[in-house]
Design an enzyme around this catalytic site. Sequence first.
Site, short mmCIF file in Angstrom:
data_model
loop_
_atom_site.label_atom_id
_atom_site.label_comp_id
_atom_site.label_asym_id
_atom_site.label_seq_id
_atom_site.Cartn_x
_atom_site.Cartn_y
_atom_site.Cartn_z
N ASP A 56 43.10 5.17 19.51
CA ASP A 56 42.08 4.53 19.24
C ASP A 56 40.75 4.85 20.16
OD1 ASP A 56 41.48 2.46 16.87
OD2 ASP A 56 40.07 2.45 17.69
N ASP B 204 38.67 9.72 20.42
CA ASP B 204 38.29 9.88 19.66
C ASP B 204 38.02 11.23 18.16
OD1 ASP B 204 35.18 10.01 18.62
OD2 ASP B 204 34.37 9.80 19.62
N VAL B 205 38.45 10.65 17.21
CA VAL B 205 38.77 11.24 16.23
C VAL B 205 36.98 12.57 15.81
CG1 VAL B 205 40.40 10.08 14.91
CG2 VAL B 205 38.27 9.87 14.25
N TYR C 193 30.36 5.94 1.21
CA TYR C 193 31.57 6.14 1.84
C TYR C 193 32.33 6.83 0.55
CZ TYR C 193 35.38 3.19 2.62
OH TYR C 193 37.27 3.18 2.99
N LYS D 122 35.81 9.21 0.54
CA LYS D 122 37.70 9.22 0.34
C LYS D 122 37.19 10.24 -0.32
CE LYS D 122 37.63 5.63 3.60
NZ LYS D 122 39.17 6.33 4.22
N THR E 71 40.15 -7.20 5.95
CA THR E 71 40.38 -6.85 7.37
C THR E 71 38.64 -7.06 7.18
OG1 THR E 71 39.12 -4.71 7.05
CG2 THR E 71 41.62 -4.64 7.07
#
Length: 257
Positions: free
Chosen positions: A39, A53-54, A145, A149, A180
């Site tokens: 993360d 970092d992805v 978004y 997905k 969240t």
Amino acid sequence: MVVNDLDGLVAAITGGGSGIGAACARRLAAAGAKVGILDLEPAKAPGLRLETDVRDAASLEGAMRSLAEAYGGIDILVNSAGVSAVGSVEANDDAEWNRVLDVNVTGVARASRAALPYLRRSRTPVIVNLSSIAATAGLVERALYCASKGAVHALTLAMAADLVTEGIRVCCVAPGTVDTPWVARLLARTDDPGAEKARLAARQPTGRLVTADEVAAAVQYLASPYAGATTGMSLAVDGGMSGLRLPSPDPDALPTR
């Protein structure tokens, strides 16, 4: 689920520093796994903390290598890192489309690519991607978004097909609206956060938001060797939103057809 069904296994969790990823880290660790938190801000989650970092292939490759060296391999990859996007198809410019797809879709591919050399050495290798109900339902003001997905859902199936002959399972979990900090930040942008949260809760047949721990429980199940016959599928954790059509609470409303 067996209490220690992940005993001795090693799990890499992208986005494990907060939200659903952190819940996955806690649950998998409680089930016996050795956990690596990949993360940008990994400090708050349990396990080996690896600032990652992805969006950066070298960062992911270094983190996977460090995790494998620390714990002797990698058995589980949970691709939980993701960012949000709000608006219709015309609301976001090319730069925002590139940013969100880079994290939510290409980030999954990068992390998987970096983990695969280690997963291939595991006796029980599995990749669990975090998709969303947005992958298969048209949600208002969520064009970008939903697109991201939807791509994760399709990528999960394609990866499962490519890797099944190597014994590597690939599945995804598709949550509904989860309570969240991420969702809290989205709600804070609205005129009436309390009313908007109530509306989101009412949208789900259970009448409440999904908890991060409920999503993590689904991830634990798919990651477990006891789910060894399960691959190429999406597990909905959405309070029944994707499959149930309940009568309208308004007696004068027309039924949906």
